[in-house]
Design a protein around this motif. Structure first.
Motif, mmCIF file in Angstrom:
data_model
loop_
_atom_site.group_PDB
_atom_site.id
_atom_site.type_symbol
_atom_site.label_atom_id
_atom_site.label_comp_id
_atom_site.label_asym_id
_atom_site.label_seq_id
_atom_site.Cartn_x
_atom_site.Cartn_y
_atom_site.Cartn_z
ATOM 1 N N SER A 13 3.154 -9.394 8.151
ATOM 2 C CA SER A 13 2.610 -8.174 8.773
ATOM 3 C C SER A 13 1.173 -7.934 8.349
ATOM 4 O O SER A 13 0.347 -7.487 9.137
ATOM 5 C CB SER A 13 3.438 -6.953 8.363
ATOM 6 O OG SER A 13 4.778 -7.152 8.715
ATOM 7 N N SER A 14 0.887 -8.231 7.083
ATOM 8 C CA SER A 14 -0.440 -7.973 6.535
ATOM 9 C C SER A 14 -1.503 -8.850 7.170
ATOM 10 O O SER A 14 -2.669 -8.479 7.206
ATOM 11 C CB SER A 14 -0.442 -8.219 5.032
ATOM 12 O OG SER A 14 0.591 -7.500 4.419
ATOM 13 N N PRO B 129 -3.106 -3.884 10.280
ATOM 14 C CA PRO B 129 -1.918 -3.879 11.134
ATOM 15 C C PRO B 129 -1.494 -2.442 11.423
ATOM 16 O O PRO B 129 -1.739 -1.551 10.617
ATOM 17 C CB PRO B 129 -0.855 -4.575 10.270
ATOM 18 C CG PRO B 129 -1.294 -4.373 8.863
ATOM 19 C CD PRO B 129 -2.793 -4.285 8.893
ATOM 20 N N VAL B 130 -0.854 -2.242 12.578
ATOM 21 C CA VAL B 130 -0.388 -0.905 12.942
ATOM 22 C C VAL B 130 1.095 -0.958 13.292
ATOM 23 O O VAL B 130 1.499 -1.684 14.206
ATOM 24 C CB VAL B 130 -1.191 -0.350 14.135
ATOM 25 C CG1 VAL B 130 -0.672 1.029 14.527
ATOM 26 C CG2 VAL B 130 -2.677 -0.264 13.787
ATOM 27 N N GLY B 131 1.888 -0.211 12.521
ATOM 28 C CA GLY B 131 3.321 -0.101 12.784
ATOM 29 C C GLY B 131 3.639 1.323 13.183
ATOM 30 O O GLY B 131 3.560 1.710 14.346
ATOM 31 N N ASN B 132 3.953 2.122 12.173
ATOM 32 C CA ASN B 132 4.227 3.531 12.427
ATOM 33 C C ASN B 132 2.932 4.345 12.523
ATOM 34 O O ASN B 132 2.949 5.533 12.785
ATOM 35 C CB ASN B 132 5.124 4.057 11.299
ATOM 36 C CG ASN B 132 6.093 5.110 11.758
ATOM 37 O OD1 ASN B 132 6.476 5.159 12.921
ATOM 38 N ND2 ASN B 132 6.496 5.963 10.843
ATOM 39 N N ALA B 133 1.817 3.683 12.250
ATOM 40 C CA ALA B 133 0.456 4.235 12.416
ATOM 41 C C ALA B 133 0.062 5.273 11.364
ATOM 42 O O ALA B 133 -0.906 6.002 11.553
ATOM 43 C CB ALA B 133 0.245 4.780 13.829
ATOM 44 N N GLY B 134 0.783 5.311 10.254
ATOM 45 C CA GLY B 134 0.393 6.196 9.157
ATOM 46 C C GLY B 134 -0.871 5.702 8.476
ATOM 47 O O GLY B 134 -1.771 6.482 8.148
ATOM 48 N N ASN B 135 -0.955 4.388 8.283
ATOM 49 C CA ASN B 135 -2.071 3.851 7.510
ATOM 50 C C ASN B 135 -3.397 3.978 8.251
ATOM 51 O O ASN B 135 -4.399 4.395 7.681
ATOM 52 C CB ASN B 135 -1.792 2.389 7.147
ATOM 53 C CG ASN B 135 -2.447 1.972 5.852
ATOM 54 O OD1 ASN B 135 -2.700 2.798 4.968
ATOM 55 N ND2 ASN B 135 -2.731 0.685 5.727
ATOM 56 N N GLY C 179 0.552 -5.880 2.194
ATOM 57 C CA GLY C 179 1.662 -6.182 1.281
ATOM 58 C C GLY C 179 1.594 -7.594 0.734
ATOM 59 O O GLY C 179 0.949 -8.476 1.313
ATOM 60 N N ALA D 74 7.552 -5.627 8.903
ATOM 61 C CA ALA D 74 7.015 -4.333 8.461
ATOM 62 C C ALA D 74 6.417 -3.537 9.625
ATOM 63 O O ALA D 74 6.233 -2.323 9.524
ATOM 64 C CB ALA D 74 5.953 -4.535 7.374
ATOM 65 N N ILE D 75 6.104 -4.218 10.705
ATOM 66 C CA ILE D 75 5.524 -3.523 11.863
ATOM 67 C C ILE D 75 6.422 -3.666 13.094
ATOM 68 O O ILE D 75 5.956 -3.583 14.234
ATOM 69 C CB ILE D 75 4.082 -4.004 12.157
ATOM 70 C CG1 ILE D 75 4.013 -5.524 12.278
ATOM 71 C CG2 ILE D 75 3.133 -3.522 11.060
ATOM 72 C CD1 ILE D 75 2.664 -6.037 12.782
ATOM 73 N N ASN E 272 9.156 -1.880 2.798
ATOM 74 C CA ASN E 272 8.219 -1.536 1.720
ATOM 75 C C ASN E 272 8.283 -0.067 1.318
ATOM 76 O O ASN E 272 8.147 0.247 0.131
ATOM 77 C CB ASN E 272 6.793 -1.901 2.122
ATOM 78 C CG ASN E 272 6.529 -3.395 1.957
ATOM 79 O OD1 ASN E 272 7.133 -4.041 1.098
ATOM 80 N ND2 ASN E 272 5.647 -3.937 2.779
ATOM 81 N N PHE F 257 0.825 -1.219 0.000
ATOM 82 C CA PHE F 257 0.000 0.000 0.000
ATOM 83 C C PHE F 257 0.857 1.266 0.000
ATOM 84 O O PHE F 257 0.337 2.360 -0.246
ATOM 85 C CB PHE F 257 -0.940 0.016 1.216
ATOM 86 C CG PHE F 257 -0.270 0.397 2.512
ATOM 87 C CD1 PHE F 257 -0.156 1.733 2.890
ATOM 88 C CD2 PHE F 257 0.261 -0.573 3.354
ATOM 89 C CE1 PHE F 257 0.483 2.092 4.080
ATOM 90 C CE2 PHE F 257 0.897 -0.228 4.542
ATOM 91 C CZ PHE F 257 1.004 1.102 4.898
ATOM 92 N N LYS F 258 2.144 1.139 0.299
ATOM 93 C CA LYS F 258 3.004 2.313 0.381
ATOM 94 C C LYS F 258 2.988 3.123 -0.924
ATOM 95 O O LYS F 258 3.247 4.319 -0.924
ATOM 96 C CB LYS F 258 4.446 1.916 0.718
ATOM 97 C CG LYS F 258 4.637 1.210 2.052
ATOM 98 C CD LYS F 258 4.220 2.065 3.228
ATOM 99 C CE LYS F 258 4.747 1.618 4.584
ATOM 100 N NZ LYS F 258 4.398 0.278 5.024
HETATM 101 C C1 LIG Z 1 4.182 -0.101 6.338
HETATM 102 C C2 LIG Z 1 3.484 -1.383 6.527
HETATM 103 C C3 LIG Z 1 2.616 -1.615 7.599
HETATM 104 C C4 LIG Z 1 2.408 -0.629 8.694
HETATM 105 O O1 LIG Z 1 1.812 0.557 8.290
HETATM 106 P P1 LIG Z 1 1.957 1.866 9.186
HETATM 107 O O2 LIG Z 1 1.427 2.950 8.371
HETATM 108 O O3 LIG Z 1 3.436 1.989 9.469
HETATM 109 O O4 LIG Z 1 1.221 1.601 10.446
HETATM 110 C C5 LIG Z 1 1.952 -2.821 7.654
HETATM 111 N N1 LIG Z 1 2.142 -3.768 6.716
HETATM 112 C C6 LIG Z 1 2.974 -3.582 5.685
HETATM 113 C C7 LIG Z 1 3.122 -4.667 4.682
HETATM 114 C C8 LIG Z 1 3.665 -2.392 5.539
HETATM 115 O O5 LIG Z 1 4.496 -2.226 4.518
#
Ligand SMILES: *Cc1c(COP(=O)(O)O)cnc(C)c1O
Length: 348
Positions: free
Chosen positions: A286-287, A187-193, A316, A237-238, A89, A62-63
């Motif tokens: 991560s997805s 999923p939540v990593g950096n929380a942008g999505n 992803g 990714a997270i 990603n 999705f990036k």
């Molecule tokens: C970047 C990413 C995430 C996390 O998204 P955030 O915006 O960082 O929370 C989750 N899954 C995949 C595959 C990513 O590339």
């Protein structure tokens, strides 16, 4: 006739970016919203499950949605080089869109903690790949300062143009479904999505889904309320301990009457295998975390699936992380080129 041209040409007037910049695009977005009846029957009995398969974007995640807007805006403002920190990603996506625009691209990735397909992409697109002996969080701190001290544009999701592109996924979900889902799981990593989806839904109207965010147990700062100095999870990714959009994510969760929880790597891989084996949808670990979070929420009774529509965002593509796919599976058996032997090993 080319009827699809990418996010910017489709949605420009609704995006807070230059209204005149020429789009740098790989025709991202417009990813399928797949019904998932077999998995749905198992995990949300009485409800309906759909998968927003973001792994089908041009570089496999999705990036690309945020990168088309960030690179378009950066180029328009005169930048000719970009930088980002990445768990993989973002690096591949930045590298591709920079190549498309004829810009140079530097990416910082955590040494040894990036999935093979992501590294391959970043290298193939010609990025300057720099491995740092540290975490993603270290990398983000470094590129933020570097972009202040040198004439180079930062394209991490702290760049507001990224969320402008990413929010379009919320609109696509509603267009494809014909209505707003009851729950959106991711999923939540950096929380942008999660922040971007909420922005998209709130801009589109009064009807909004509840958000279900999931973090890996070894990298769950938003769930625990504490920065994680050494985040650990196979869902690389997270693998983030101090999310840049932490506060915004909390706000989105609160406003949507949502829910965030942590899931173990075992739960993530269980969801990962079920997605592939029940629905033929191969995403990266991560997805699968959003699906794992949904499974856990239904199992523990915090979400009642009856009559509800669930959309899980698969962020992803599975081929990004071939090692994870091969590691968890039995290796192929090897036989001589004989039909008798073939028939003896077939499971019918
Ligand atoms: C970047 C990413 C995430 C996390 O998204 P955030 O915006 O960082 O929370 C989750 N899954 C995949 C595959 C990513 O590339």
């Amino acid at each position: 006739m080319n009827t699809w041209s990418g996010l910017i040409d489709r949605y420009r007037s609704r995006l807070e970016i230059s209204q005149t910049a020429e789009a740098v695009t790989l025709f991202e977005g417009n990813t399928p919203l797949l019904p998932a009846p077999r998995l749905g029957a198992e995990i949300v009995p009485g409800g309906k499950l759909f998968l927003k398969y973001e792994g089908l974007n041009p570089t496999g995640s999705f990036k690309d949605r945020g990168m088309t807007t960030a690179i378009t805006q950066a180029y328009h403002e005169g930048s000719r080089s970009v930088i980002c920190a990445s768990t993989g990603n973002t690096a591949a996506s930045a590298a591709a869109y920079a190549a498309r625009a004829g810009m140079s691209c530097a990416v910082l990735v955590p040494d040894g903690k990036i999935a093979l397909g992501k590294l391959a992409g970043a290298l193939a697109y010609g990025a300057h790949v720099i491995a740092i002996q540290g975490t993603f969080d270290d990398g983000l701190r470094m590129v933020r300062e570097a972009a202040e001290r040198a004439p180079i544009a930062l394209v991490n999701s702290v760049n507001p143009a990224r969320l402008q592109g990413q929010k379009t996924a919320a609109w696509e979900v509603t267009e494809q479904l014909g209505e707003v889902p009851d729950w959106l799981c991711l999923p939540v990593g950096n929380a942008g999505n999660i922040s971007a989806y909420w922005l998209g839904f709130t801009e589109a109207g009064e009807e909004r889904p509840r958000l279900l965010g999931a973090q890996a147990a070894g990298a769950a700062p938003i769930v625990t309320g504490k920065v994680v100095e050494q985040p650990e999870t196979k869902a690389t990714a997270i693998r983030i301990g101090n999310p840049a959009r932490w506060g915004q994510a909390l706000e989105a969760l609160d406003q949507s009457n949502g829910h965030i929880l942590a899931v173990t790597d075992d739960e993530i891989f269980d969801a990962y295998h079920r997605l592939a084996r029940l629905e033929g949808v191969f995403c990266e670990p991560s997805s699968a975390t959003g699906v794992a979070g949904l499974i856990k929420s239904v199992t523990t009774g915090s979400v009642d699936p009856e009559g509800k529509i669930f959309v899980c965002v698969l962020t992803g593509h599975g081929l990004k992380d071939p090692d994870s796919a091969v590691e968890g599976a039995a290796p192929p058996i090897s036989i001589s080129p004989s039909v008798d032997e073939l028939l003896s090993v077939l499971k019918l």
